[in-house]
Design a protein around this motif. Structure first.
Motif, short mmCIF file in Angstrom:
data_model
loop_
_atom_site.label_atom_id
_atom_site.label_comp_id
_atom_site.label_asym_id
_atom_site.label_seq_id
_atom_site.Cartn_x
_atom_site.Cartn_y
_atom_site.Cartn_z
N ASP A 63 20.20 -0.49 -5.71
CA ASP A 63 20.42 -1.77 -6.25
C ASP A 63 22.04 -1.25 -7.02
N ASN A 64 22.09 -1.88 -7.71
CA ASN A 64 23.23 -1.52 -8.95
C ASN A 64 24.38 -0.51 -8.68
N SER A 65 24.80 -0.90 -8.09
CA SER A 65 25.86 0.70 -7.11
C SER A 65 24.85 1.54 -6.86
N GLU A 66 24.17 2.23 -6.79
CA GLU A 66 23.44 3.47 -6.75
C GLU A 66 22.94 3.03 -5.93
N THR A 67 22.58 5.29 -5.01
CA THR A 67 22.13 5.17 -4.01
C THR A 67 20.77 5.17 -4.04
N ALA A 68 19.82 5.19 -2.90
CA ALA A 68 18.13 5.74 -2.57
C ALA A 68 18.22 6.56 -0.98
N ALA A 69 18.56 7.60 -1.26
CA ALA A 69 18.82 8.61 0.16
C ALA A 69 17.17 9.97 0.19
N PRO A 70 15.86 9.06 -0.13
CA PRO A 70 14.96 10.29 0.37
C PRO A 70 15.12 10.72 1.18
N ILE A 71 13.78 11.90 1.43
CA ILE A 71 13.47 12.80 2.79
C ILE A 71 11.87 12.38 3.15
N ILE A 72 11.73 11.57 3.52
CA ILE A 72 10.89 11.63 4.26
C ILE A 72 9.90 11.66 5.60
N SER A 73 9.03 12.37 5.19
CA SER A 73 8.89 13.69 6.58
C SER A 73 7.72 13.87 6.56
N ASN A 74 6.87 13.81 7.23
CA ASN A 74 5.10 14.39 7.94
C ASN A 74 4.23 13.92 7.70
N ASN A 75 4.44 12.48 6.93
CA ASN A 75 3.87 11.81 6.53
C ASN A 75 2.86 10.89 7.41
N LEU A 76 1.68 10.72 7.02
CA LEU A 76 0.61 10.36 8.02
C LEU A 76 0.70 8.18 6.87
N ILE A 77 1.25 7.51 8.19
CA ILE A 77 0.87 6.14 7.42
C ILE A 77 0.46 5.20 7.60
N TYR A 78 -0.91 4.70 7.69
CA TYR A 78 -1.14 4.01 8.21
C TYR A 78 -2.27 2.54 7.18
N GLY A 79 -3.03 1.56 8.38
CA GLY A 79 -4.28 0.84 7.72
C GLY A 79 -5.03 0.93 8.32
N THR A 80 -6.61 0.88 7.70
CA THR A 80 -7.48 1.44 8.76
C THR A 80 -7.86 -0.36 8.88
N ASP A 81 -7.50 -1.21 7.99
CA ASP A 81 -7.08 -2.28 9.20
C ASP A 81 -6.58 -2.88 9.35
N GLU A 82 -5.73 -3.54 9.55
CA GLU A 82 -4.07 -4.29 10.04
C GLU A 82 -3.68 -5.50 8.91
N SER A 83 -5.12 -5.34 8.15
CA SER A 83 -4.97 -6.83 7.13
C SER A 83 -4.67 -5.96 5.79
N LEU A 84 -4.50 -4.92 5.73
CA LEU A 84 -4.28 -3.69 4.42
C LEU A 84 -3.35 -3.21 3.90
N MET A 85 -2.58 -3.11 5.97
CA MET A 85 -1.25 -2.98 5.33
C MET A 85 0.39 -4.04 5.84
N ASP A 86 0.88 -3.87 5.13
CA ASP A 86 1.60 -4.86 5.91
C ASP A 86 3.09 -4.37 6.11
N TYR A 87 3.54 -3.51 5.50
CA TYR A 87 4.50 -2.10 6.28
C TYR A 87 4.84 -0.89 5.77
N GLY A 88 4.79 0.12 6.71
CA GLY A 88 4.83 1.27 6.75
C GLY A 88 5.92 1.28 5.83
N ILE A 89 6.50 1.41 6.44
CA ILE A 89 7.97 1.89 5.37
C ILE A 89 8.86 0.33 5.02
#
Length: 634
Positions: free
Chosen positions: A194-220
């Motif tokens: 925001d504010n004319s700034e850039t967010a450009a991370p490198i997101i690699s080789n991560n295991l992103i999960y919910g042990t129950d569907e109610s515990l994670m809304d969005y992965g990224i």
């Protein structure tokens, strides 16, 4: 006398020159924090255990630019005496690394001012191996790790869980987020520009999960506003079990143009990849497996390229079974920039790259040539970096030897300090071949010693050292545990107590005093019939001796210190330093002869092939009875 003194002065001057040739970063401080044993005052932090600082807040306030802070196992939180303020890193080039297995835990308590686990507000900060959990203060805070500024920041091999907002939030900067376990957070990773700034991370080789569907809304999740930009590279992640969407984006008064490639996305309730229809981004989506067992659509308001699939990835604890359609799904000619997987295994292993965070291992053959020899000086000490399917010596080297192990033609053995007070297990006596350990080989006609197996991980690796409490014998043969070289000063040593508890905390060997209770600092190598203790570099495939001084001691080979990541200049200076140490011992401090089996030097190899074999020789009895070139007493 004057001439001798001048020689010594000259030697010390030369050694000083070697020291000055090393870059300043080599001499950065290694510091320690230990919630169980440390003390918060300025005189502490320089060594492990009782010499460490106590709380993470105080330790972070004391470290300087370029320092490494080792965090001992334990739980760091307000209940243990921590400050209730935000834990913010403002010093650049700082590394904070936890104990193996995620045992260094940064835990929130749900209330108070410490409502975000770690805030990075500097450049070139590395957070590695920490568990950050339970930051659940309110909806405006509750991030595990928040990165707000600076280039070159890295979040690696951490465990981030049960944080109310997200595991990691990136705000207007571009860190690298790799090889983490991120689970049961409302959002796994939140990227905001925001504010004319850039967010450009490198997101690699991560295991992103919910042990129950109610515990994670969005992965990224990607958000932009006020002319900001979110343009992450999202490569080789495995994202599973989101109650909303695995990847979601909205370009609110800004631009969202992520590169989404090589991922496995499964078991989402609404959409696999969601693009806000009112505020759409411009994603590039290619070579992903997006699949669910429900009726949820794979994509919303976005069009994937032709190389995506939608098939059951056939997980085995999120690794891939041999019949997975994600194996070799990315052609080796594709410009895939990720050279390893979440465990540090090289990509690709087969005909192509595998989708997701894990690359299925493919068996390789590692060969070490052994020249012909029959006498003790002809022995070579070798190590291997692959895991054989059957590690028994006869199985590993059977084809190479042509027949069963014959001591008249071969001598192959490894030292066991706990065996009968100390002795060798030979190839016909229960010897096993495993990475991280070294072995003697002597072959009358030479030998191509080959090991067929799966390459070991390039991640942080522990190697146990054996110790006999009854005899005080802690000698052991070691080697590089994976396909990398290491500076000996960068290898760490840790002692575990009962139940896996760390007794003295991770301790850099370079900082250990010579009389420390865990390990003798010297690293010995074989040099054609005698031992030298001048080793500074561990080279893949070669073998070395080290001596433990107590039980439950492990060496830690960290991925961040692999010599392959250093310059050729650093390797050259390390070799020069090794030579300077030998020269200094001979000419500055006087010669020190390494007397075989003196107790202060490693045990000699097994008998020569031509020597008569005594009743006790070779196996677990007396190490040396007779040799072709002489007779030594016990």
């Amino acid at each position: 006398m004057k001439q001798g003194m001048n020689v010594r002065r000259l030697g010390l001057t030369i050694l000083t020159c070697f020291v000055l040739l090393f870059p300043a970063s080599v001499w950065a401080a290694v510091t320690y924090v230990d919630i169980q044993n440390g003390t918060d005052n300025g005189s502490h932090g320089g060594s492990a255990g009782t010499g460490a600082w106590k709380t993470l807040h105080y330790a972070v306030s004391q470290v300087g630019s370029g320092d490494v802070l080792n965090v001992a196992a334990g739980t760091y939180g307000v209940a243990e005496g921590e400050s209730d303020s935000l834990l913010t890193i403002t010093q650049p080039f700082v590394t904070i690394q936890g104990a193996p297995g995620g045992a260094s835990i940064v835990r929130g308590r749900g209330t108070g001012n410490w409502d975000t686990g770690i805030v990075i507000n500097a450049s070139d900060v590395t957070i590695k191996g920490l568990t950050v959990t339970n930051f659940v203060a309110n909806d405006s805070a509750g991030q595990g790790i928040l990165v707000v500024s600076g280039p070159g920041n890295i979040i690696e091999s951490c465990r981030l869980s049960n944080n109310i907002v997200c595991g990691v939030e990136v705000n207007n900067c571009s860190p690298t987020i790799r090889k983490n376990l991120i689970y049961d957070n409302d959002i796994g990773i939140l990227v905001s520009g925001d504010n004319s700034e850039t967010a450009a991370p490198i997101i690699s080789n991560n295991l992103i999960y919910g042990t129950d569907e109610s515990l994670m809304d969005y992965g990224i999740s990607l958000e932009t506003g006020l002319f900001g930009t979110a343009s992450p590279l999202i490569y080789h992640n495995t994202i599973d079990g989101a109650s909303q969407s695995a990847v979601s984006m909205g370009a609110f008064d800004g631009t969202a143009n992520p590169d989404i490639k090589y991922n496995i996305i499964t078991n989402f309730d609404n959409y696999g990849i969601y693009n806000d229809a009112a505020y759409p981004g411009s994603p590039v989506i290619d070579y992903n497996d997006v699949w669910t067992t429900s009726t949820a659509p794979n994509y919303a308001n976005c069009t994937p390229l032709d190389h995506n699939i939608s098939q059951n990835p056939r997980y085995a604890s999120y690794e891939l079974q041999s019949n997975s359609p994600c194996i070799d799904a990315i052609p080796s000619g594709e410009s895939d920039p990720v050279g390893d997987d979440i465990d540090g295994n090289a990509r690709p292993q087969g005909d192509g790259y595998d989708m997701g965070a894990y690359e299925q291992g493919v068996s390789i053959v590692e060969t070490v040539p052994v020249p012909p020899g029959t006498e003790v000086p002809d022995y070579i000490m070798v190590s291997f970096t692959v895991e054989p399917e059957d590690p028994s010596c006869n199985s590993v080297f059977g084809d190479d030897m042509g027949e069963a192990y014959d001591p008249e033609n071969f001598r192959i053995g490894g030292y066991d300090a706990t065996l009968g007070g100390g002795g060798y297990r030979e190839c016909d006596g229960g010897l096993v071949i495993e990475p991280g350990h070294a072995y003697w080989i002597l072959a009358r006609d030479g030998l191509k010693a080959t090991v067929d197996g799966i390459p070991t991980s390039l991640n942080d690796t522990e190697v146990p050292l054996l110790y006999s409490a009854a005899t005080g014998n802690g000698w052991g043969q070691i080697g590089c545990p994976n396909a990398a070289n290491y500076l000996w000063e960068d290898v760490e040593v840790v002692q575990y107590g009962t139940g896996g508890a760390i007794v003295n905390g991770p301790t850099c060997i370079f900082d250990l005093p010579s009389n420390n209770p865990m390990i003798d600092k010297r690293l010995w190598r074989w040099n054609g019939g005698s031992y030298l203790d001048d080793t500074t570099v561990l080279v893949q495939g070669e073998g070395y001796w080290v001596r433990a001084r107590t039980s439950n001691v492990f060496l830690i080979f960290r991925q961040s210190t692999q010599l392959a990541q250093l310059s050729n200049t650093a390797m050259m200076f390390a070799d020069l330093w090794s030579g300077a140490k030998r020269w200094a011992k001979q000419w500055v401090f006087g010669p020190q002869a390494a007397i075989a089996d003196s107790g202060d030097t490693p045990p000699m190899p097994m008998e020569a092939i031509m020597a008569p074999v005594s009743e006790e020789g070779g196996g677990g009895g007396c190490l040396i009875d007779t040799m072709a070139w002489g007779v030594l007493s016990h």
